[in-house]
Design a protein around this motif. Structure first.
Motif, PDB file in Angstrom:
ATOM      1  N   ASP A   1       0.864  -1.198   0.000  1.00 20.97           N
ATOM      2  CA  ASP A   1       0.000   0.000   0.000  1.00 20.97           C
ATOM      3  C   ASP A   1       0.888   1.231   0.000  1.00 20.97           C
ATOM      4  OD1 ASP A   1      -1.894   1.883   0.236  1.00 20.97           O
ATOM      5  OD2 ASP A   1      -2.870   1.036   2.028  1.00 20.97           O
ATOM      6  N   THR A   2       0.908   1.942  -1.163  1.00 17.61           N
ATOM      7  CA  THR A   2       1.782   3.113  -1.316  1.00 17.61           C
ATOM      8  C   THR A   2       1.028   4.426  -1.160  1.00 17.61           C
ATOM      9  OG1 THR A   2       1.427   3.086  -3.709  1.00 17.61           O
ATOM     10  CG2 THR A   2       3.322   1.844  -2.837  1.00 17.61           C
ATOM     11  N   ARG A   3      -0.236   4.367  -0.771  1.00 11.71           N
ATOM     12  CA  ARG A   3      -1.013   5.595  -0.613  1.00 11.71           C
ATOM     13  C   ARG A   3      -0.473   6.412   0.549  1.00 11.71           C
ATOM     14  NH1 ARG A   3      -6.947   3.191  -0.153  1.00 11.71           N
ATOM     15  NH2 ARG A   3      -5.756   1.775   1.191  1.00 11.71           N
ATOM     16  N   ARG A   4      -0.669   7.771   0.412  1.00 12.84           N
ATOM     17  CA  ARG A   4      -0.252   8.665   1.491  1.00 12.84           C
ATOM     18  C   ARG A   4      -1.163   8.439   2.686  1.00 12.84           C
ATOM     19  NH1 ARG A   4      -0.121  11.945  -3.135  1.00 12.84           N
ATOM     20  NH2 ARG A   4       1.970  12.658  -3.706  1.00 12.84           N
ATOM     21  N   THR A   5      -0.558   8.157   3.806  1.00 11.38           N
ATOM     22  CA  THR A   5      -1.306   7.813   5.006  1.00 11.38           C
ATOM     23  C   THR A   5      -1.034   8.838   6.091  1.00 11.38           C
ATOM     24  OG1 THR A   5      -1.149   5.467   4.450  1.00 11.38           O
ATOM     25  CG2 THR A   5      -1.765   6.008   6.708  1.00 11.38           C
ATOM     26  N   LEU A   6      -2.077   9.137   6.871  1.00 10.02           N
ATOM     27  CA  LEU A   6      -1.963  10.122   7.946  1.00 10.02           C
ATOM     28  C   LEU A   6      -2.639   9.554   9.178  1.00 10.02           C
ATOM     29  CD1 LEU A   6      -1.152  13.060   8.768  1.00 10.02           C
ATOM     30  CD2 LEU A   6      -3.490  13.732   8.144  1.00 10.02           C
ATOM     31  N   ASN A   7      -1.955   9.697  10.304  1.00 12.62           N
ATOM     32  CA  ASN A   7      -2.532   9.271  11.577  1.00 12.62           C
ATOM     33  C   ASN A   7      -3.399  10.395  12.137  1.00 12.62           C
ATOM     34  OD1 ASN A   7      -1.131   6.810  11.455  1.00 12.62           O
ATOM     35  ND2 ASN A   7       0.682   7.696  12.459  1.00 12.62           N
ATOM     36  N   VAL A   8      -4.639  10.068  12.484  1.00 14.03           N
ATOM     37  CA  VAL A   8      -5.594  11.064  12.949  1.00 14.03           C
ATOM     38  C   VAL A   8      -6.243  10.568  14.232  1.00 14.03           C
ATOM     39  CG1 VAL A   8      -7.713  12.328  12.407  1.00 14.03           C
ATOM     40  CG2 VAL A   8      -6.061  11.831  10.591  1.00 14.03           C
ATOM     41  N   GLU A   9      -6.364  11.468  15.205  1.00 10.52           N
ATOM     42  CA  GLU A   9      -7.048  11.117  16.450  1.00 10.52           C
ATOM     43  C   GLU A   9      -8.552  11.036  16.198  1.00 10.52           C
ATOM     44  OE1 GLU A   9      -5.986  13.648  19.648  1.00 10.52           O
ATOM     45  OE2 GLU A   9      -3.834  13.589  19.207  1.00 10.52           O
ATOM     46  N   ARG A  10      -9.154   9.974  16.689  1.00  7.09           N
ATOM     47  CA  ARG A  10     -10.553   9.710  16.401  1.00  7.09           C
ATOM     48  C   ARG A  10     -11.475  10.805  16.965  1.00  7.09           C
ATOM     49  NH1 ARG A  10     -12.422   4.699  15.106  1.00  7.09           N
ATOM     50  NH2 ARG A  10     -10.500   3.818  15.972  1.00  7.09           N
ATOM     51  N   ASP A  11     -11.118  11.348  18.114  1.00  9.25           N
ATOM     52  CA  ASP A  11     -11.993  12.341  18.729  1.00  9.25           C
ATOM     53  C   ASP A  11     -11.843  13.721  18.105  1.00  9.25           C
ATOM     54  OD1 ASP A  11      -9.461  12.835  19.617  1.00  9.25           O
ATOM     55  OD2 ASP A  11      -9.974  12.978  21.748  1.00  9.25           O
TER      56      ASP A  11
END
Length: 440
Positions: free
Chosen positions: A61-71
């Motif tokens: 999976d080469t897509r740009r990924t971003l970690n995001v807080e659920r709240d």
């Protein structure tokens, strides 16, 4: 025997066969091995590297990924519901009828009879203006009318006298003809018997002929004089009529110096002071009819083709919902907005002039549709895509969608989503170019 100086050349030189001894033992060149452990290891390592590259190209999976807080995000569930296309607008309550007071004639404010805000009746005097020039014009018009009336009287008297003179001449001529005809008849009988001279007979005959010709001329003169008299009297009457009409207009303008209430209602916006000079056409004030209210609503020009007379809207006042209907559409666009007047249908709420009302103006009929709540995502995606949350809620992936109509609460989903899908509806400004979100 002397030994050879280069033993290597002796060892490597092939021994010729065919000696009488027929010996089989002789020296041969050693052959090198092509497949070695080192080469095998290199090939295996290359194949492994190639497999890793292929796996990275096709399976990773080469897509740009971003970690995001659920709240920190808002997640909504796609569902079916009743969709009502409407637009929220804000209008101001105004009297159902307003009549403006403009200065029909110019003048100086001489007296005010009522104050702003007072209740007035139709025809009630509100203020009085003074205009010296208008009073002078009215005096001149009255004088001109009187002068023309005198001229008419003199002219008519002369015409009547001339007609009377012609009538007298005609009567005199008729009398002379009657007298001469009798005398001529007697003389003709006497002349036939020879009782009178021929000269006397011819004198009476000639005088009778003269009176008859004079009678014809007098009649023709009287006829032409009657025609000329009728024409001249008609022209004078028309002139008098115009003068009287002008005088009526001047007097009416003079009456307009007293400004009166056109309708019964509340006087408002009358900001004039004693001694102030009002020019013709200037706004003096207005009278508002307070037995009902309308709502003047400015609307974005984007909706100008969707709004027409008869469309309805609703408004909540003091916890009660009231219905309004578009009564008039003003097509002029100013500062990107056009205006409509809306009237209450049925019950009317207790409101005051100038009160702001938040109205839901309906643009179509209610329909069943797949709905997604409005959110900040639309400003970034334009409704072309959205982040869809996986079933376990761990990730959200970019998904192409197609939206249709909208109202201040929902978008209509036409393609790309199904009932029960969960999507991120909050703003995407902080996501950058990310195509996948890891929800932590």
């Amino acid at each position: 025997m002397e030994a050879p100086k280069n033993p290597t050349s002796v060892l490597t030189r092939p021994i010729q066969s065919g000696s009488s001894g027929g010996g089989e033992g002789m020296d041969r060149r050693a052959k090198k091995r092509r497949i070695t452990p080192k080469r095998i290891a290199m090939v295996v390592g290359g194949l492994a590297l190639l497999a890793l590259v292929v796996w990275g190209l096709f399976f990773q999976d080469t897509r740009r990924t971003l970690n995001v807080e659920r709240d920190k995000i808002t997640v909504a569930t796609i569902d079916r519901g009743t969709f009502q296309e409407y637009v929220s607008v804000t209008g101001n309550a105004q009297p159902i009828k307003t009549v403006y007071l403009d200065a029909v004639v110019g003048g100086q404010v001489e007296e005010r009879f009522v104050e702003e805000g007072a209740m007035v009746s139709a025809g009630q005097p509100l203020l009085r203006l003074s205009n010296d020039q208008m009073e002078l014009n009215m005096a001149n018009s009255e004088a001109a009318l009187e002068e023309q009336v005198d001229r008419f009287r003199n002219t008519r008297l002369n015409l009547d006298q001339n007609a009377l003179r012609l009538q007298q001449q005609l009567v005199e001529t008729n009398y002379q003809i009657t007298r001469l005809e009798r005398e001529h008849d007697r003389n003709e009988e006497l002349f036939g018997r020879g009782a009178i001279a021929q000269q006397d007979y011819e004198r009476i005959r000639d005088e009778l002929d003269y009176q008859r010709r004079l009678q014809e001329l007098t009649r023709e003169s009287y006829r032409q004089d009657s025609l000329a008299r009728a024409i001249q009297l008609g022209q004078i009457q028309e002139s008098l009529g115009r003068l009287r009409q002008n005088l009526v207009l001047v007097r009416r303008n003079a009456e307009n110096l007293t400004v009166r209430a056109p309708i019964t209602g509340q006087l408002s916006a009358m900001d004039v002071e004693i001694g102030e000079l009002m020019t013709q056409g200037s706004r003096i004030g207005q009278v508002d009819q307070l037995d009902g209210y309308k709502v003047r609503v400015p609307i974005d020009e984007f909706w100008i083709a969707r709004v027409a007379r008869g469309q309805r809207g609703t408004v909540d006042v003091s916890g009660t919902t009231y219905t309004l209907e578009v009564n008039r559409v003003y097509p002029e666009v100013s500062n990107g907005r056009f205006e409509v007047d809306m009237l209450f249908v049925g019950d009317t709420p207790r409101i005051r002039r100038g009160q702001s009302l938040r109205i839901r103006l309906e643009l179509g009929d209610s329909e069943e549709a797949l709905l997604v709540p409005r959110g900040g995502f639309y400003q970034t995606t334009g409704g072309n895509w959205i982040f869809a949350v996986s079933e376990d809620g761990s990730i959200a992936e970019k998904r192409t969608i197609r939206l249709g109509r909208q109202n201040p609460q929902f978008f209509e989903v036409l393609d790309g989503l199904q009932p029960g899908d969960r999507v991120v509806t909050s703003g995407y400004d902080t996501f950058g170019e990310a195509e996948k979100l890891n929800l932590e």
